[in-house]
Scaffold this motif. Structure first.
Motif, PDB file in Angstrom:
ATOM      1  N   ILE A 158       0.927  -1.035   0.048  1.00 43.58           N
ATOM      2  CA  ILE A 158      -0.128  -0.131  -0.052  1.00 43.58           C
ATOM      3  C   ILE A 158       0.770   1.249  -0.047  1.00 43.58           C
ATOM      4  O   ILE A 158       0.408   2.291  -0.602  1.00 43.58           O
ATOM      5  CB  ILE A 158      -0.957  -0.056   1.271  1.00 43.58           C
ATOM      6  N   HIS A 159       1.920   1.273   0.637  1.00 51.24           N
ATOM      7  CA  HIS A 159       3.019   2.313   0.583  1.00 51.24           C
ATOM      8  C   HIS A 159       3.547   2.462  -0.677  1.00 51.24           C
ATOM      9  O   HIS A 159       3.820   3.539  -1.364  1.00 51.24           O
ATOM     10  CB  HIS A 159       4.003   2.140   1.638  1.00 51.24           C
ATOM     11  N   ASP A 160       3.698   1.313  -1.389  1.00 50.22           N
ATOM     12  CA  ASP A 160       4.276   1.563  -2.844  1.00 50.22           C
ATOM     13  C   ASP A 160       3.302   2.049  -3.813  1.00 50.22           C
ATOM     14  O   ASP A 160       3.925   2.683  -4.623  1.00 50.22           O
ATOM     15  CB  ASP A 160       4.741   0.075  -3.212  1.00 50.22           C
ATOM     16  N   ALA A 161       2.182   1.729  -3.509  1.00 51.86           N
ATOM     17  CA  ALA A 161       1.127   2.149  -4.243  1.00 51.86           C
ATOM     18  C   ALA A 161       0.675   3.576  -4.073  1.00 51.86           C
ATOM     19  O   ALA A 161       0.591   4.285  -5.012  1.00 51.86           O
ATOM     20  CB  ALA A 161      -0.308   1.579  -3.937  1.00 51.86           C
ATOM     21  N   SER A 163       2.922   5.847  -3.203  1.00 54.80           N
ATOM     22  CA  SER A 163       4.252   6.267  -3.998  1.00 54.80           C
ATOM     23  C   SER A 163       4.060   6.301  -5.478  1.00 54.80           C
ATOM     24  O   SER A 163       4.082   7.306  -6.256  1.00 54.80           O
ATOM     25  CB  SER A 163       5.440   5.555  -3.685  1.00 54.80           C
ATOM     26  N   ALA A 164       3.623   5.219  -5.965  1.00 54.73           N
ATOM     27  CA  ALA A 164       3.143   5.247  -7.534  1.00 54.73           C
ATOM     28  C   ALA A 164       2.122   6.340  -7.839  1.00 54.73           C
ATOM     29  O   ALA A 164       2.271   7.115  -8.782  1.00 54.73           O
ATOM     30  CB  ALA A 164       2.776   3.886  -7.893  1.00 54.73           C
ATOM     31  N   LEU A 165       1.177   6.451  -7.034  1.00 50.97           N
ATOM     32  CA  LEU A 165       0.090   7.596  -7.423  1.00 50.97           C
ATOM     33  C   LEU A 165       0.785   8.710  -7.402  1.00 50.97           C
ATOM     34  O   LEU A 165       0.103   9.575  -8.170  1.00 50.97           O
ATOM     35  CB  LEU A 165      -1.135   7.344  -6.305  1.00 50.97           C
ATOM     36  N   MET A 166       1.581   9.192  -6.422  1.00 51.44           N
ATOM     37  CA  MET A 166       2.144  10.487  -6.420  1.00 51.44           C
ATOM     38  C   MET A 166       3.047  10.899  -7.555  1.00 51.44           C
ATOM     39  O   MET A 166       3.035  11.888  -8.022  1.00 51.44           O
ATOM     40  CB  MET A 166       2.971  10.621  -4.940  1.00 51.44           C
ATOM     41  N   ASN A 167       3.624   9.821  -7.942  1.00 50.77           N
ATOM     42  CA  ASN A 167       4.499   9.730  -9.194  1.00 50.77           C
ATOM     43  C   ASN A 167       3.610  10.044 -10.364  1.00 50.77           C
ATOM     44  O   ASN A 167       4.291  10.448 -11.491  1.00 50.77           O
ATOM     45  CB  ASN A 167       5.331   8.285  -9.279  1.00 50.77           C
ATOM     46  N   LEU A 168       2.368   9.605 -10.410  1.00 50.90           N
ATOM     47  CA  LEU A 168       1.357   9.902 -11.388  1.00 50.90           C
ATOM     48  C   LEU A 168       1.089  11.328 -11.320  1.00 50.90           C
ATOM     49  O   LEU A 168       0.106  11.595 -12.291  1.00 50.90           O
ATOM     50  CB  LEU A 168       0.331   8.880 -11.526  1.00 50.90           C
ATOM     51  N   GLY A 169       1.208  11.939 -10.385  1.00 52.89           N
ATOM     52  CA  GLY A 169       0.866  13.331 -10.413  1.00 52.89           C
ATOM     53  C   GLY A 169      -0.460  13.616  -9.364  1.00 52.89           C
ATOM     54  O   GLY A 169      -0.499  14.795  -8.915  1.00 52.89           O
ATOM     55  N   TYR A 170      -0.894  12.615  -8.588  1.00 55.00           N
ATOM     56  CA  TYR A 170      -1.942  12.871  -7.445  1.00 55.00           C
ATOM     57  C   TYR A 170      -1.243  13.437  -6.204  1.00 55.00           C
ATOM     58  O   TYR A 170       0.021  12.892  -5.700  1.00 55.00           O
ATOM     59  CB  TYR A 170      -2.616  11.558  -7.117  1.00 55.00           C
ATOM     60  N   PRO A 171      -1.800  14.356  -5.647  1.00 54.67           N
ATOM     61  CA  PRO A 171      -1.300  14.983  -4.260  1.00 54.67           C
ATOM     62  C   PRO A 171      -1.414  13.684  -3.194  1.00 54.67           C
ATOM     63  O   PRO A 171      -2.188  12.857  -3.063  1.00 54.67           O
ATOM     64  CB  PRO A 171      -2.339  15.942  -3.969  1.00 54.67           C
ATOM     65  N   GLN A 172      -0.245  13.685  -2.209  1.00 54.54           N
ATOM     66  CA  GLN A 172      -0.116  12.695  -1.124  1.00 54.54           C
ATOM     67  C   GLN A 172      -1.544  12.469  -0.609  1.00 54.54           C
ATOM     68  O   GLN A 172      -1.991  11.101  -0.381  1.00 54.54           O
ATOM     69  CB  GLN A 172       0.744  13.286  -0.348  1.00 54.54           C
ATOM     70  N   GLU A 173      -2.229  13.655   0.046  1.00 55.39           N
ATOM     71  CA  GLU A 173      -3.377  13.524   0.711  1.00 55.39           C
ATOM     72  C   GLU A 173      -4.562  12.597   0.004  1.00 55.39           C
ATOM     73  O   GLU A 173      -5.341  11.559   0.201  1.00 55.39           O
ATOM     74  CB  GLU A 173      -3.889  14.630   1.130  1.00 55.39           C
ATOM     75  N   THR A 174      -4.515  13.028  -1.355  1.00 55.04           N
ATOM     76  CA  THR A 174      -5.541  12.393  -2.507  1.00 55.04           C
ATOM     77  C   THR A 174      -5.287  10.876  -2.469  1.00 55.04           C
ATOM     78  O   THR A 174      -6.186  10.083  -2.508  1.00 55.04           O
ATOM     79  CB  THR A 174      -5.545  13.100  -3.869  1.00 55.04           C
ATOM     80  N   ALA A 175      -4.122  10.435  -2.966  1.00 54.32           N
ATOM     81  CA  ALA A 175      -3.592   9.138  -3.175  1.00 54.32           C
ATOM     82  C   ALA A 175      -3.888   8.419  -1.639  1.00 54.32           C
ATOM     83  O   ALA A 175      -4.448   7.482  -1.882  1.00 54.32           O
ATOM     84  CB  ALA A 175      -2.136   9.316  -3.182  1.00 54.32           C
ATOM     85  N   TRP A 176      -3.494   8.890  -0.431  1.00 59.94           N
ATOM     86  CA  TRP A 176      -3.868   8.149   0.670  1.00 59.94           C
ATOM     87  C   TRP A 176      -5.297   8.022   0.946  1.00 59.94           C
ATOM     88  O   TRP A 176      -5.852   6.870   1.401  1.00 59.94           O
ATOM     89  CB  TRP A 176      -3.167   8.848   1.742  1.00 59.94           C
ATOM     90  N   GLN A 177      -6.249   9.003   0.577  1.00 65.08           N
ATOM     91  CA  GLN A 177      -7.581   8.860   0.918  1.00 65.08           C
ATOM     92  C   GLN A 177      -8.177   7.900  -0.122  1.00 65.08           C
ATOM     93  O   GLN A 177      -8.992   6.895   0.410  1.00 65.08           O
ATOM     94  CB  GLN A 177      -8.238  10.431   0.672  1.00 65.08           C
ATOM     95  N   ALA A 178      -7.721   7.758  -1.287  1.00 71.13           N
ATOM     96  CA  ALA A 178      -8.309   6.748  -2.101  1.00 71.13           C
ATOM     97  C   ALA A 178      -7.845   5.381  -1.701  1.00 71.13           C
ATOM     98  O   ALA A 178      -8.544   4.372  -1.741  1.00 71.13           O
ATOM     99  CB  ALA A 178      -7.682   6.992  -3.715  1.00 71.13           C
ATOM    100  N   LEU A 179      -6.650   5.327  -1.017  1.00 70.85           N
ATOM    101  CA  LEU A 179      -6.094   3.891  -0.819  1.00 70.85           C
ATOM    102  C   LEU A 179      -6.903   3.546   0.435  1.00 70.85           C
ATOM    103  O   LEU A 179      -7.130   2.339   0.614  1.00 70.85           O
ATOM    104  CB  LEU A 179      -4.751   3.863  -0.602  1.00 70.85           C
ATOM    105  N   GLU A 197      -2.680  -3.847  -8.439  1.00 70.99           N
ATOM    106  CA  GLU A 197      -4.210  -3.874  -8.046  1.00 70.99           C
ATOM    107  C   GLU A 197      -4.674  -2.937  -7.303  1.00 70.99           C
ATOM    108  O   GLU A 197      -5.702  -2.263  -7.410  1.00 70.99           O
ATOM    109  CB  GLU A 197      -4.508  -5.514  -7.518  1.00 70.99           C
ATOM    110  N   LEU A 198      -3.686  -2.431  -6.288  1.00 74.51           N
ATOM    111  CA  LEU A 198      -4.179  -1.166  -5.184  1.00 74.51           C
ATOM    112  C   LEU A 198      -4.438  -0.002  -6.128  1.00 74.51           C
ATOM    113  O   LEU A 198      -5.379   0.722  -5.859  1.00 74.51           O
ATOM    114  CB  LEU A 198      -3.090  -1.253  -4.190  1.00 74.51           C
ATOM    115  N   ILE A 199      -3.304   0.152  -7.061  1.00 76.09           N
ATOM    116  CA  ILE A 199      -3.337   1.397  -7.836  1.00 76.09           C
ATOM    117  C   ILE A 199      -4.504   1.522  -8.621  1.00 76.09           C
ATOM    118  O   ILE A 199      -5.487   2.320  -8.604  1.00 76.09           O
ATOM    119  CB  ILE A 199      -2.230   1.375  -8.776  1.00 76.09           C
ATOM    120  N   ARG A 200      -4.899   0.378  -9.503  1.00 73.85           N
ATOM    121  CA  ARG A 200      -6.251   0.350 -10.088  1.00 73.85           C
ATOM    122  C   ARG A 200      -7.356   0.647  -9.300  1.00 73.85           C
ATOM    123  O   ARG A 200      -8.355   1.418  -9.716  1.00 73.85           O
ATOM    124  CB  ARG A 200      -6.250  -1.000 -10.916  1.00 73.85           C
ATOM    125  N   ALA A 201      -7.697   0.120  -8.143  1.00 78.32           N
ATOM    126  CA  ALA A 201      -8.625   0.217  -7.194  1.00 78.32           C
ATOM    127  C   ALA A 201      -8.842   1.590  -6.935  1.00 78.32           C
ATOM    128  O   ALA A 201      -9.923   2.153  -6.635  1.00 78.32           O
ATOM    129  CB  ALA A 201      -8.523  -0.792  -6.172  1.00 78.32           C
TER     130      ALA A 201
END
Length: 207
Positions: A158-161, A163-179, A197-201
């Protein structure tokens, strides 16, 4: 100073709760984890409180237990970390896992937390590594580097996911809220998901 509050939960969101105590509603800032653990509005609730008094505001911060409150105060002693960032850190990792990451000086894992960059992670490790051992008795023995394994709810995936979402341009808070929403929907399934799978979800939850 207010050190503890118990009453009826009027409302809650990811960052705050309002508790009614004999007709007075107290707004209390909380971590996402604390919010997840609160009951539904209308039910009784109790929180340990840290009261911050400044010239322009009196702010209440709430925690499910006294050890997490002390951990919050300890995080605030680190240069560059204030109450808002301390709550964000507590939102990203459960206390035992956070203590483990800091005591093992695992700065890479810490940088996946909302608002924590490389320099902040290094300061956390440098200033708090030894102090985190004080929580061993309360939170259980901290794992060694050789034996450290992610828990079901806090797998490294989930931490790697995040990080990947943030690399895609999503803000940290947005990425964590989604996860977090993925975790809340089905904790057992989320614990077994691979990073992709976590990234897609998470992306589906943001759609």
């Amino acid at each position: 100073m207010i050190a503890h509050i118990s009453g009826t939960l009027l409302s809650k969101d990811a960052s705050a709760a309002v508790i009614d105590v004999h007709g007075v509603g107290y707004e209390i800032h909380i971590s996402t984890r604390t919010s997840d653990g609160l009951p539904q509005p209308g039910e009784q609730v109790a929180l340990h409180i840290h009261t911050s008094v400044r010239e322009d505001a009196i702010t209440l911060y709430g925690f499910p237990d006294s050890s997490e409150k002390r951990l919050f105060l300890l995080l605030n002693t680190v240069s560059g970390i204030g109450p808002k960032l301390a709550l964000a850190i507590l939102s990203g990792l459960e206390p035992a896992a956070l203590c483990s990451a800091i005591s093992l000086k695992d700065s890479k894992r810490l940088t996946t937390l909302p608002g924590v960059g490389k320099k902040t992670a290094e300061r956390l490790c440098m200033e708090l590594a030894e102090k985190m051992l004080a929580f061993t008795v309360e939170l259980g023995p901290l794992p060694t580097k050789a034996s450290a394994l992610p828990t079901a709810s806090e797998g490294f995936a989930i931490h790697d996911a995040a990080s990947a979402l943030m690399n895609l341009g999503y803000p940290q808070e947005t990425a964590w809220q989604a996860l977090r929403s993925v975790q809340q929907a089905d904790p057992a399934k989320a614990a077994e998901m691979r990073v992709d799978e976590l990234i897609r979800a998470a992306l589906r939850s943001m759609a």
